[in-house]
Design an enzyme around this catalytic site. Structure first.
Site, PDB file in Angstrom:
ATOM      1  CD  GLU A   1      -2.141   1.241   2.933  1.00 31.07           C
ATOM      2  OE1 GLU A   1      -1.462   1.039   3.862  1.00 31.07           O
ATOM      3  OE2 GLU A   1      -3.232   1.660   3.204  1.00 31.07           O
TER       4      GLU A   1
ATOM      5  CG  ASN B   1      -4.627   4.064   0.658  1.00 31.21           C
ATOM      6  OD1 ASN B   1      -4.186   3.476  -0.367  1.00 31.21           O
ATOM      7  ND2 ASN B   1      -4.583   3.895   1.891  1.00 31.21           N
TER       8      ASN B   1
ATOM      9  CE  LYS C   1      -6.974   1.371   3.929  1.00 28.74           C
ATOM     10  NZ  LYS C   1      -5.856   1.514   4.834  1.00 28.74           N
TER      11      LYS C   1
ATOM     12  CD  GLU D   1      -5.280   4.817   5.759  1.00 27.07           C
ATOM     13  OE1 GLU D   1      -5.741   4.515   4.828  1.00 27.07           O
ATOM     14  OE2 GLU D   1      -4.580   3.909   6.472  1.00 27.07           O
TER      15      GLU D   1
ATOM     16  CB  CYS E   1      -3.539  -1.402   4.773  1.00 26.37           C
ATOM     17  SG  CYS E   1      -2.782  -1.431   6.274  1.00 26.37           S
TER      18      CYS E   1
ATOM     19  CG  ASN F   1       2.179   1.412   4.638  1.00 20.92           C
ATOM     20  OD1 ASN F   1       3.368   1.741   4.602  1.00 20.92           O
ATOM     21  ND2 ASN F   1       1.512   1.451   3.371  1.00 20.92           N
TER      22      ASN F   1
HETATM   23  N1  CDT Z   1      -2.537   1.346   6.570  1.00 16.29           N
HETATM   24  C1  CDT Z   1      -3.676   1.061   7.371  1.00 16.29           C
HETATM   25  O1  CDT Z   1      -4.727   0.567   7.072  1.00 16.29           O
HETATM   26  N2  CDT Z   1      -3.234   0.540   8.803  1.00 16.29           N
HETATM   27  C2  CDT Z   1      -3.886   0.079   9.739  1.00 16.29           C
HETATM   28  C3  CDT Z   1      -3.367   0.579  11.030  1.00 16.29           C
HETATM   29  C4  CDT Z   1      -4.500   0.254  12.047  1.00 16.29           C
HETATM   30  S1  CDT Z   1      -3.700   0.095  13.518  1.00 16.29           S
HETATM   31  C5  CDT Z   1      -4.418  -1.302  13.968  1.00 16.29           C
HETATM   32  C6  CDT Z   1      -4.076  -1.621   9.650  1.00 16.29           C
HETATM   33  O2  CDT Z   1      -5.155  -2.098   9.687  1.00 16.29           O
HETATM   34  O3  CDT Z   1      -2.925  -2.103   9.633  1.00 16.29           O
END
Ligand code: CDT
Length: 314
Positions: free
Chosen positions: A47, A110, A127, A146, A171, A196
Site C-alpha cells: 500500500e 487510497n 480502499k 487516513e 491494508c 502499512n
Molecule cells: N494502513 C492501514 O490501514 N493501517 C492500519 C493500522 C491500524 S492500527 C491497528 C491497519 O489495519 O493495519
C-alpha cells in the site's frame, strides 16, 4: 489442468520522507527484475508504495500534502514501471495515493491498480475501510489521518486476469471478514493486498505484542473461509521513527502460509500458486450455494434488532 501463477510478494523496507519518487521507483524496478529472473508473472507491491506513509503527520500546507498524491497513472516518474512490466512480461499490483479530478472536483483515494503482463492497467481499487481519525490528535506519538486524507471507495470487485479471478484490497480491509466474503462471492481465487501497519497502535497499546499474530490471523482466515489465495505485502522497518511490522506472506486456500519474508527490508517472497487448489475448498466446506444460509442470517439480524431497544432501556 493446473493453473499456476508464479507470484512475488515484493516487500519494501522503510521509505523516508526525503526519498524521491525516482529513488523509490528504482527499488520497485529492482524487484521487477529480480522477480523476472525467478520466473514470476506477477509482482505485488505494498500500500502507498511510492512514498512514506504520510497519514502519520497532520499536514496543514495543501501543497505539502498534494506532493504525496499521483495525478495520473502512469505519470512521468512511474511510466518506467509499466514499460518494464511490458518488456519483461511481468505484471504488478501497486498501491498509491490518488488525486482524481471528478466533475471538476478534487477527490482523494487510497488506491491500488492491477497491471497485466503487457503493461496495461486491468483494474483499479479504492480502499473501503479507512482506519484512524480525521482531526489532529496531538496526544498520539504519531497520527493516523487516513480519514482526513482519503475518502472511501465504492466496494470490492474482481477481475478475470492471469488465467484466474483476481481481487484487490488494501491494508485495514484485511481485518474485516466481509472484504474476503464479498470477493469470495464473486469467485475470487487470489486476493492481492498491500499494507502499512505500525507495531504500535496508539489507542490500544495492549494490542502491540499481538500485531503480527493479528496480521496473519485475519489473512489466513480470509483465505481459508473463501477458498482463495491471499498475497499480503508489507512496508516494514523503521520509517520516520515509526516501526512497521513487515510480515509479508503468500497464503494458500488451505489457510497455510507457503512463502514469507524473513526481514523487514526490501525482499521477495515467491510461490508457485496453483489456482485450482481453490476448487476443493469452494466445492466442499465452503460451497456457498449449498451451505450458506443468508435467509437465517436475516432472521438473526431482525431478532437482534428486537432485543436491542429492551437492552438499552434496562
Ligand atoms: N494502513 C492501514 O490501514 N493501517 C492500519 C493500522 C491500524 S492500527 C491497528 C491497519 O489495519 O493495519
Amino acid at each position: 489442468m493446473p493453473r499456476f501463477i508464479n507470484v512475488a510478494a515484493a516487500q519494501l523496507g522503510p521509505i523516508q520522507r526525503a526519498d524521491s519518487r525516482r529513488d523509490v521507483v528504482e527499488r520497485l524496478l529492482a524487484h521487477l527484475h529480480q522477480a523476472h529472473a525467478m520466473g514470476c508473472q506477477l509482482v505485488v507491491f505494498p500500500e502507498l508504495a511510492l512514498t512514506t506513509f504520510f497519514p502519520r503527520w497532520y499536514l496543514e500546507d495543501p501543497a505539502e500534502l498534494d506532493a504525496f498524491y499521483e495525478r495520473e497513472m502512469p505519470g512521468a516518474e512511474t511510466r518506467v514501471l509499466f514499460e518494464t512490466a511490458a518488456r519483461l512480461g511481468v505484471g504488478f499490483y501497486l498501491g498509491y495515493a490518488e488525486l482524481a479530478l471528478e466533475q471538476g472536483a478534487a477527490r482523494r483515494y487510497n488506491t491500488s491498480i492491477l497491471v497485466g503482463q503487457d503493461g496495461a492497467i486491468i483494474g483499479k481499487y479504492r480502499k473501503v475501510h479507512l482506519p484512524g481519525h480525521a482531526e489532529h490528535e496531538p496526544w498520539r506519538d504519531f497520527q493516523h489521518l487516513e480519514k482526513r486524507y482519503f475518502e472511501p471507495g465504492p466496494g470490492f470487485d474482481v477481475w478475470r486476469a492471469y488465467g484466474g479471478v483476481i481481487g484487490m484490497a488494501l491494508c485495514n480491509d484485511r481485518r474485516w471478514s466481509e472484504t474476503y466474503r464479498v470477493m469470495g462471492l464473486q469467485g475470487a481465487e487470489m486476493i492481492l493486498l498491500g499494507y502499512n501497519t505500525p507495531v504500535h497502535n496508539p489507542p490500544a497499546p495492549e494490542h502491540d505484542d499481538l500485531s503480527m499474530f493479528h496480521n496473519h490471523l485475519v489473512m489466513q482466515a480470509g483465505a481459508y473461509q473463501n477458498g482463495t489465495w491471499v498475497v499480503g505485502v508489507a512496508k516494514g522497518g523503521k520509517e520516520e521513527g515509526c516501526e512497521m511490522i513487515g510480515g509479508t506472506c503468500i497464503i494458500a486456500p488451505s489457510g497455510e502460509i507457503v512463502a514469507a519474508c524473513s526481514t523487514k527490508g526490501d525482499e521477495l517472497a515467491i510461490a508457485r500458486c496453483d489456482l485450482d487448489l481453490c476448487h476443493s475448498y469452494k466445492t466442499t466446506t465452503f460451497n456457498f450455494d449449498r451451505h450458506r444460509r443468508p435467509d437465517a442470517y436475516g432472521l438473526i439480524t431482525s431478532r437482534r434488532g428486537a432485543i436491542e431497544p429492551e437492552h438499552l432501556a434496562a
